[in-house]
Design a protein around this motif. Structure first.
Motif, PDB file in Angstrom:
ATOM      1  N   LEU A   1      32.922  48.916  35.879  1.00 25.00           N
ATOM      2  CA  LEU A   1      34.370  49.097  35.892  1.00 25.00           C
ATOM      3  C   LEU A   1      35.047  48.062  36.783  1.00 25.00           C
ATOM      4  N   GLY A   2      34.444  47.771  37.936  1.00 22.41           N
ATOM      5  CA  GLY A   2      34.997  46.734  38.801  1.00 22.41           C
ATOM      6  C   GLY A   2      34.982  45.376  38.127  1.00 22.41           C
ATOM      7  N   GLY A   3      33.910  45.102  37.386  1.00 24.91           N
ATOM      8  CA  GLY A   3      33.829  43.855  36.653  1.00 24.91           C
ATOM      9  C   GLY A   3      34.884  43.758  35.561  1.00 24.91           C
ATOM     10  N   CYS A   4      35.132  44.872  34.882  1.00 25.95           N
ATOM     11  CA  CYS A   4      36.173  44.890  33.849  1.00 25.95           C
ATOM     12  C   CYS A   4      37.541  44.578  34.450  1.00 25.95           C
ATOM     13  N   LEU A   5      37.824  45.159  35.603  1.00 28.03           N
ATOM     14  CA  LEU A   5      39.092  44.903  36.268  1.00 28.03           C
ATOM     15  C   LEU A   5      39.213  43.436  36.650  1.00 28.03           C
ATOM     16  N   LEU A   6      38.134  42.864  37.182  1.00 29.45           N
ATOM     17  CA  LEU A   6      38.160  41.462  37.570  1.00 29.45           C
ATOM     18  C   LEU A   6      38.335  40.556  36.359  1.00 29.45           C
ATOM     19  N   TYR A   7      37.633  40.865  35.273  1.00 28.33           N
ATOM     20  CA  TYR A   7      37.743  40.024  34.077  1.00 28.33           C
ATOM     21  C   TYR A   7      39.135  40.134  33.466  1.00 28.33           C
ATOM     22  N   TRP A   8      39.722  41.304  33.576  1.00 23.52           N
ATOM     23  CA  TRP A   8      41.091  41.486  33.088  1.00 23.52           C
ATOM     24  C   TRP A   8      42.057  40.585  33.868  1.00 23.52           C
ATOM     25  N   CYS A   9      41.762  40.365  35.163  1.00 24.70           N
ATOM     26  CA  CYS A   9      42.581  39.464  35.978  1.00 24.70           C
ATOM     27  C   CYS A   9      42.350  38.004  35.614  1.00 24.70           C
ATOM     28  N   GLY A  10      41.258  37.720  34.928  1.00 23.15           N
ATOM     29  CA  GLY A  10      40.941  36.361  34.521  1.00 23.15           C
ATOM     30  C   GLY A  10      39.444  36.130  34.558  1.00 23.15           C
ATOM     31  N   SER A  11      38.931  35.388  33.595  1.00 22.76           N
ATOM     32  CA  SER A  11      37.488  35.163  33.541  1.00 22.76           C
ATOM     33  C   SER A  11      36.993  34.430  34.787  1.00 22.76           C
ATOM     34  N   LEU A  12      37.777  33.465  35.298  1.00 25.01           N
ATOM     35  CA  LEU A  12      37.350  32.746  36.493  1.00 25.01           C
ATOM     36  C   LEU A  12      37.332  33.655  37.713  1.00 25.01           C
ATOM     37  N   VAL A  13      38.249  34.606  37.762  1.00 24.10           N
ATOM     38  CA  VAL A  13      38.245  35.581  38.865  1.00 24.10           C
ATOM     39  C   VAL A  13      36.946  36.364  38.844  1.00 24.10           C
ATOM     40  N   PHE A  14      36.551  36.797  37.655  1.00 19.02           N
ATOM     41  CA  PHE A  14      35.305  37.560  37.495  1.00 19.02           C
ATOM     42  C   PHE A  14      34.107  36.742  37.964  1.00 19.02           C
ATOM     43  N   TRP A  15      33.989  35.505  37.454  1.00 18.69           N
ATOM     44  CA  TRP A  15      32.834  34.684  37.792  1.00 18.69           C
ATOM     45  C   TRP A  15      32.850  34.267  39.251  1.00 18.69           C
ATOM     46  N   ARG A  16      34.019  34.061  39.808  1.00 21.68           N
ATOM     47  CA  ARG A  16      34.102  33.667  41.213  1.00 21.68           C
ATOM     48  C   ARG A  16      33.630  34.798  42.127  1.00 21.68           C
ATOM     49  N   VAL A  17      34.080  35.998  41.865  1.00 22.42           N
ATOM     50  CA  VAL A  17      33.647  37.136  42.681  1.00 22.42           C
ATOM     51  C   VAL A  17      32.146  37.360  42.530  1.00 22.42           C
ATOM     52  N   LEU A  18      31.658  37.248  41.291  1.00 21.70           N
ATOM     53  CA  LEU A  18      30.224  37.441  41.061  1.00 21.70           C
ATOM     54  C   LEU A  18      29.413  36.354  41.759  1.00 21.70           C
ATOM     55  N   ALA A  19      29.922  35.119  41.751  1.00 17.51           N
ATOM     56  CA  ALA A  19      29.217  34.019  42.414  1.00 17.51           C
ATOM     57  C   ALA A  19      29.126  34.255  43.914  1.00 17.51           C
ATOM     58  N   TYR A  20      30.229  34.686  44.518  1.00 15.63           N
ATOM     59  CA  TYR A  20      30.188  34.919  45.964  1.00 15.63           C
ATOM     60  C   TYR A  20      29.342  36.145  46.315  1.00 15.63           C
TER      61      TYR A  20
END
Length: 374
Positions: free
Chosen positions: A93-112
């Motif tokens: 669910l957290g990932g869905c929220l991040l991806y909804w904010c933008g794909s780069l937001v999702f990948w950036r958070v996952l990378a960190y």
């Protein structure tokens, strides 16, 4: 004399096992990268088959090895049902929220999150190998902690301040800082930290405390692999190899060694969800253990390639019939679902190996101690 020296060291499992599978990978892959460069190795992208071995066979596979420490252990599940039940759901669910904010937001958070996980693994091994060093000045332990963090954080700071020809997950996932001076200052601080560490080790020897071989090898391997993989070389293959091998193989070995100890200590009263799982943790069954991890990793990466990336069709032919979703809105739900095993692994790993915890059962298993024995 050499035998007694090795026997007295604070190994996790044994000198042979730790040296071969936990400490050697970082050193070996770093030396291999140096030898490849000196022999005239050309810069280039990682070939598909090397990518299959490194990324699928080691990196993604190590994520699934956590299953044997968590979801496939009945006692562990019953001890922390909320943690194991809610973590995958909240990660998705957290990932869905991040991806909804933008794909780069999702990948950036996952990378960190991945970076934090990689850094903390080295810190965790450092603390495990220093577990017998009691009664020393608190400054000595702080120097150890600062040194292992410096070995990982300085290369990351350098990466943020200099353009590199590789990414953690996707291009642009790290924030770019146009501050080369910051990297220079960080490098000077890092050099001072390493100097303090050497002085501290010399002080230990003068006090007759002895030389902690695994702790020092861990720091050397970490410092070499992170510096060479990120700072010295600007090469995708070198980074991929040093980053993945130094992290993934020790973790897979840690889980296997833990499972072997657990199977031995529990005997016929195995807490694994199925009795046959305990049989995987023998030398004869290592190929089966690795094959199981590879199959799970291959399935995940095949779904990624079929639905999203379309980059390795020659490796994932069976998944080529899946619909390519590209930039479809469906990725808001699918991408976090496919990334859920990784996100869950990052979160759970922060809990299941904590040294400062009242739960001593896992420590008794890891260090092959019978319950109730100190």
């Amino acid at each position: 004399m050499a035998h007694s020296f090795l026997k007295a060291q604070p190994w996790i499992f044994s000198a042979r096992f730790d040296l071969g599978f936990i400490l050697a990978p970082a050193l070996v892959v770093t030396l291999a990268a140096l030898a490849w460069s000196l022999s005239g190795g050309a810069a280039g992208e990682t070939s598909p088959w090397v990518w299959l071995v490194l990324v699928v066979g080691v990196d993604v596979a190590h994520v699934y090895s956590t299953l044997f420490r968590t979801y496939l252990d009945r006692a562990e599940l019953s001890a922390r049902p909320w943690l194991y039940g809610l973590t995958p759901l909240l990660a998705w669910l957290g990932g869905c929220l991040l991806y909804w904010c933008g794909s780069l937001v999702f990948w950036r958070v996952l990378a960190y999150a991945a970076v934090f996980h990689f850094v903390r693994q080295q810190y965790g091994f450092m603390m495990i190998y220093a577990r017998r060093e009691r009664g020393l000045p608190p400054l000595f332990r702080r120097i150890d902690k600062t040194a292992i963090y410096g070995a990982t954080l300085y290369p990351l700071i350098y990466w943020h301040c200099h353009q590199r020809q590789f990414s953690w997950f996707v291009e642009g996932d790290f924030i770019r800082l146009d501050l080369p001076l910051l990297a220079t200052v960080a490098g000077l601080i890092y050099a001072a930290i390493l100097a303090a560490y050497v002085v501290k080790e010399a002080a230990l020897l003068r006090r007759g405390i002895g030389f902690n071989l695994p702790r020092n090898l861990l720091l050397v391997g970490t410092a070499m692999s992170w510096f060479i993989g990120i700072v010295l070389f600007d090469n995708d293959l070198v980074f991929t190899g040093t980053n993945i091998i130094a992290h993934g193989i020790p973790y897979i070995a840690l889980i296997w060694g833990y499972g072997r100890n657990q199977a031995r200590l529990q005997g016929g009263r195995s807490s694994f969800l199925a009795p046959w799982i305990a049989n995987l943790f023998t030398w004869r069954a290592v190929p089966v253990y690795m094959a199981a991890l590879f199959c799970l990793a291959y399935l995940e990466e095949g779904l990624w390639d079929g639905f999203v990336w379309r980059e390795h069709g020659s490796l994932f032919g069976l998944f080529g019939t899946l619909p390519s979703l590209g930039s479809s809105d469906a990725l808001i739900w699918l991408a976090p679902l496919l990334a859920m095993p990784q996100a869950t692994h990052y979160i759970l790993d922060a809990f299941i190996w904590r040294m400062q915890t009242r739960d001593t059962s896992w420590k008794q298993v890891l260090f092959a101690q019978e319950p109730g024995r100190s």
